[in-house]
Motif scaffolding. Structure first.
Motif: not given
Length: 239
Positions: A118-125, A167-170, A173-177, A189-194
């Motif tokens: 349900s949740v993809l965790n990324l960091r910027v870049g 790839v996380g840009k900023v 929190k956003t979504q992929v359908v 999709v939750e994008v955290a600080e690099q």
């Protein structure tokens, strides 16, 4: 006298056979078995009235109905379409009441399953994949194509070289359908600080220290210097 009686019997038998020659004794239905695995499937039935000898009788108007319209429907032209999972019988009848049947089994795609669930965790870049597949009513995996659609292209970059990889840009929190087989699944999709190490670049894991000097001087985001991620960085916007 005996010969005359024989001829009379033969004549009567001939009249009976000829008189019954055009009477429908068998209703042939093809295909006799139909399996549906998608809502877009359809099959047209072909019905024929046959004599006892198996000769087709033209010009018969058949009536067709489904004994379970929650599973399959049939129209007046014999077009059968799936409705829901289960089994049904299409009953084909002549005006005189002679019957034929076609058996229908429907097992449709029921769920898209993904990793992560349900949740993809990324960091910027940084990049990570979403791996999904479709399962049918029996829990079997189907080889159906899926589309991965990012809700916000300014927040995520979809890598065209790797299916379902983002790839996380900023930060945010956003979504992929995920779409396919008439189904949809939403992955948050939750994008955290690099986290940068001294001397590092986005996504490299940082810094100086050991290894071959020529390898340390390569920019992984610059194809000319041997990098492999330049196509990612060129599509990113860092805020």
């Amino acid at each position: 006298m005996k010969q005359t009686l024989v001829w009379i019997i033969v004549a009567i038998w001939t009249i009976v056979v000829i008189g019954c020659g055009d009477e429908v004794k068998i209703v042939s239905v093809e295909p006799a078995t139909i399996n549906f695995n998608a809502k877009t499937n359809s099959t047209k039935l072909k019905a024929q009235g046959l004599t006892l000898r198996g000769d087709p009788i033209p010009g018969i108007k058949f009536n067709m109905l489904s004994d379970n319209t929650s599973v399959a429907e049939v129209d007046a032209d014999g077009m059968v379409k799936p409705v829901g999972n289960g089994t049904a019988t299409i009953i084909v009848t002549t005006p005189e009441g002679k019957k034929g049947e076609a058996f229908v089994k429907v097992c449709l795609p029921t769920e898209i399953k993904c990793t992560p669930e349900s949740v993809l965790n990324l960091r910027v870049g940084t990049a990570a994949p979403i791996k999904c597949h479709v399962e049918d009513c029996n829990g079997e995996t189907l080889p159906n194509k899926l589309d991965y659609v990012e809700a916000d292209k300014d927040a995520l970059f979809k890598d065209p070289t790797m299916e379902g990889t983002f790839v996380g840009k900023v930060i945010g929190k956003t979504q992929v359908v995920v779409k396919g087989s008439g189904l949809e699944k939403v992955i948050t999709v939750e994008v955290a600080e690099q986290i940068f190490s001294p001397g590092g670049k986005p996504g490299t894991g940082g810094g100086g220290g050991g290894g071959n000097r020529s390898d340390r001087n390569k920019d992984p985001y610059n194809e000319k210097s041997g990098g492999q991620f330049n196509h990612i960085l060129s599509n990113m916007k860092f805020n």
